[in-house]
Design a protein around this motif. Structure first.
Motif, mmCIF file in Angstrom:
data_model
loop_
_atom_site.group_PDB
_atom_site.id
_atom_site.type_symbol
_atom_site.label_atom_id
_atom_site.label_comp_id
_atom_site.label_asym_id
_atom_site.label_seq_id
_atom_site.Cartn_x
_atom_site.Cartn_y
_atom_site.Cartn_z
ATOM 1 N N ASN A 1 22.598 29.945 53.080
ATOM 2 C CA ASN A 1 21.778 28.782 54.094
ATOM 3 C C ASN A 1 21.341 29.519 55.093
ATOM 4 O OD1 ASN A 1 22.146 27.058 51.785
ATOM 5 N ND2 ASN A 1 23.911 26.182 52.531
ATOM 6 N N LYS A 2 22.288 30.101 55.731
ATOM 7 C CA LYS A 2 21.800 30.677 57.300
ATOM 8 C C LYS A 2 20.875 31.607 57.077
ATOM 9 C CE LYS A 2 26.346 30.347 59.318
ATOM 10 N NZ LYS A 2 27.553 31.078 59.791
ATOM 11 N N ALA A 3 20.851 32.352 56.028
ATOM 12 C CA ALA A 3 19.604 33.336 55.727
ATOM 13 C C ALA A 3 18.256 32.702 55.486
ATOM 14 C CB ALA A 3 20.029 34.513 54.693
ATOM 15 N N ARG A 4 18.048 31.565 54.819
ATOM 16 C CA ARG A 4 17.053 30.811 54.387
ATOM 17 C C ARG A 4 16.725 30.259 55.616
ATOM 18 N NH1 ARG A 4 19.324 27.891 48.966
ATOM 19 N NH2 ARG A 4 18.859 29.295 47.582
ATOM 20 N N THR B 1 32.055 29.032 48.956
ATOM 21 C CA THR B 1 31.680 28.179 50.132
ATOM 22 C C THR B 1 31.134 29.315 51.282
ATOM 23 O OG1 THR B 1 33.548 26.864 49.780
ATOM 24 C CG2 THR B 1 32.773 26.851 52.097
ATOM 25 N N ALA B 2 31.810 30.445 50.992
ATOM 26 C CA ALA B 2 31.356 31.304 52.251
ATOM 27 C C ALA B 2 30.066 31.986 51.727
ATOM 28 C CB ALA B 2 32.297 32.811 52.345
ATOM 29 N N PHE B 3 29.826 32.120 50.602
ATOM 30 C CA PHE B 3 28.559 32.546 50.151
ATOM 31 C C PHE B 3 27.413 31.724 50.233
ATOM 32 C CE2 PHE B 3 25.045 32.780 46.687
ATOM 33 C CZ PHE B 3 24.792 34.329 46.928
ATOM 34 N N GLU B 4 27.721 30.333 50.109
ATOM 35 C CA GLU B 4 26.611 29.266 50.317
ATOM 36 C C GLU B 4 26.321 29.128 51.866
ATOM 37 O OE1 GLU B 4 24.623 27.569 48.297
ATOM 38 O OE2 GLU B 4 25.477 28.455 46.485
ATOM 39 N N SER B 5 27.309 29.323 52.741
ATOM 40 C CA SER B 5 27.136 29.157 53.831
ATOM 41 C C SER B 5 26.259 30.450 54.717
ATOM 42 C CB SER B 5 28.363 29.274 54.715
ATOM 43 O OG SER B 5 28.318 29.187 56.046
ATOM 44 N N ALA B 6 26.519 31.559 54.292
ATOM 45 C CA ALA B 6 25.924 32.507 54.561
ATOM 46 C C ALA B 6 24.269 32.383 53.881
ATOM 47 C CB ALA B 6 26.465 33.893 54.002
ATOM 48 N N LEU C 1 24.933 42.311 55.693
ATOM 49 C CA LEU C 1 24.021 41.992 56.885
ATOM 50 C C LEU C 1 24.213 40.732 57.328
ATOM 51 C CD1 LEU C 1 21.180 42.722 54.210
ATOM 52 C CD2 LEU C 1 21.404 43.888 56.190
ATOM 53 N N THR C 2 24.839 40.033 56.774
ATOM 54 C CA THR C 2 25.293 38.681 57.320
ATOM 55 C C THR C 2 26.239 38.740 58.518
ATOM 56 O OG1 THR C 2 25.153 37.236 55.554
ATOM 57 C CG2 THR C 2 26.231 36.123 57.152
ATOM 58 N N TRP D 1 34.903 39.364 46.080
ATOM 59 C CA TRP D 1 34.887 40.087 47.048
ATOM 60 C C TRP D 1 33.545 40.583 47.329
ATOM 61 C CZ3 TRP D 1 33.177 45.184 48.086
ATOM 62 C CH2 TRP D 1 34.097 45.860 49.186
ATOM 63 N N PRO D 2 33.099 40.705 48.583
ATOM 64 C CA PRO D 2 34.035 40.633 49.855
ATOM 65 C C PRO D 2 34.003 39.192 50.725
ATOM 66 C CG PRO D 2 31.866 41.379 50.500
ATOM 67 C CD PRO D 2 31.695 41.199 49.101
ATOM 68 N N TRP D 3 33.449 38.080 49.848
ATOM 69 C CA TRP D 3 33.269 36.830 50.504
ATOM 70 C C TRP D 3 34.589 36.256 50.665
ATOM 71 C CZ3 TRP D 3 28.786 35.984 52.422
ATOM 72 C CH2 TRP D 3 27.480 36.723 51.781
ATOM 73 N N ARG D 4 35.782 36.708 49.868
ATOM 74 C CA ARG D 4 36.964 36.017 50.120
ATOM 75 C C ARG D 4 37.563 36.445 51.387
ATOM 76 N NH1 ARG D 4 38.660 40.126 45.944
ATOM 77 N NH2 ARG D 4 39.590 41.935 46.840
ATOM 78 N N TYR D 5 37.067 37.307 52.140
ATOM 79 C CA TYR D 5 37.412 37.496 53.487
ATOM 80 C C TYR D 5 37.376 36.250 54.274
ATOM 81 C CZ TYR D 5 38.159 42.766 52.762
ATOM 82 O OH TYR D 5 38.572 44.017 52.627
ATOM 83 N N GLU D 6 36.404 35.517 53.883
ATOM 84 C CA GLU D 6 36.099 34.333 54.888
ATOM 85 C C GLU D 6 36.383 33.305 54.285
ATOM 86 O OE1 GLU D 6 34.579 35.264 57.703
ATOM 87 O OE2 GLU D 6 34.384 37.517 56.901
ATOM 88 N N GLY D 7 37.372 33.197 53.386
ATOM 89 C CA GLY D 7 37.806 31.932 52.771
ATOM 90 C C GLY D 7 37.495 31.924 51.333
#
Length: 272
Positions: free
Chosen positions: A269-272, A262-267, A229-230, A252-258
């Motif tokens: 925060n954007k959703a919030r 960190t990728a989870f938290e960034s996504a 969704l992100t 997985w699958p957040w490791r695709y973004e590094g």
């Protein structure tokens, strides 16, 4: 060893979904440990010990590129299958061995038939077969899509393997990004095709519901949905999925973004 057995014996032994999930988690942590081999030496005809040792060796083999002794691992799985004929777990490990060893197509599909005969919607079995048919192994993106299309009309929406449909969309998305150039720039557009958009709308409306899924790896599937969704820019739809995850991040699958956290938290925060 007693603690491992206690963890595996917390549920009904016929609850193959939860038992397989626990075996998978333990194997990922113990792939470099002597404990699976020690337990099997202590109880050589214990089905869980046989499967755990085989699965740990498979995890190690995936990391190193080859199994230390594929024949011995296969034989342990065969013994486990003989001792517990209704249990799909030994066959799922054998499917992993066949994939790693590049076994003939006939062997792979024979194992697949054994899995679905025991558990029609086995999550890891379906995921394993999807990746076998995908472009990174013996097939192509088209064959992976055909596999999911063959399941779509028959598979219950809350089946343990329901996320394979989302996985194939993700496979297509990452394939486009990997090609670079214009394909990478337009990769996000695939999420807006009619079929994919309908799937995402259904999933974001149903998957986060507390009683919708009952399989053990639900949190992994919710992480996959939040990531998709992100990636699709559906941040409002992702918000309740992040709430349902409750901070339980999967690699997985957040490791695709590094870094996954960190990728989870960034996504999130954007959703919030």
């Amino acid at each position: 060893m007693a603690q491992i057995a206690q963890i595996l014996d917390q549920d009904d032994p016929q609850n193959f979904d939860r038992r397989a999930h626990r075996l998978s988690v333990l194997a990922s942590f113990l792939s470099e440990s002597h404990l699976p081999a020690a337990w099997l030496k202590w109880e050589p005809r214990n089905v869980s010990a046989l499967v755990l040792h085989s699965l740990a060796e498979l995890e190690h083999g995936r990391g190193s590129g080859a199994l230390t002794d594929a024949s011995a691992t296969w034989n342990r799985c065969q013994l486990a299958a003989d001792l517990d004929p209704q249990n799909p777990a030994p066959w799922v490990v054998m499917l992993g061995i066949a994939r790693l060893e590049r076994a003939h197509r006939r062997v792979v599909f024979a194992i697949w038939d054994e899995i679905v005969a025991r558990d029609r919607w086995h999550r890891e079995g379906h995921r394993s077969m999807l990746h076998y048919l995908g472009p990174q192994e013996s097939g192509s993106l088209g064959r992976a899509i055909e596999f999911v299309d063959s399941l779509r009309t028959r598979m219950p929406p809350n089946a343990p393997c329901a996320a394979v449909e989302l996985e194939v969309h993700l496979m297509r998305y990452h394939s486009a990004k990997a090609r670079g150039g214009a394909d990478a720039l337009l990769a996000r557009d695939q999420w807006h095709s009619a079929q994919t958009a309908r799937f995402l709308e259904r999933a974001q409306a149903t998957w986060p519901r507390p009683a919708f899924f009952s399989h053990a790896a639900t949190v992994s599937d919710l992480n996959l949905l939040a990531y998709a969704l992100t990636a699709a820019g559906r941040l409002r739809g992702a918000a309740p999925v992040f709430e349902a995850i409750q901070g339980r991040v999967t690699s997985w699958p957040w490791r695709y973004e590094g870094d996954p956290l960190t990728a989870f938290e960034s996504a999130r925060n954007k959703a919030r």
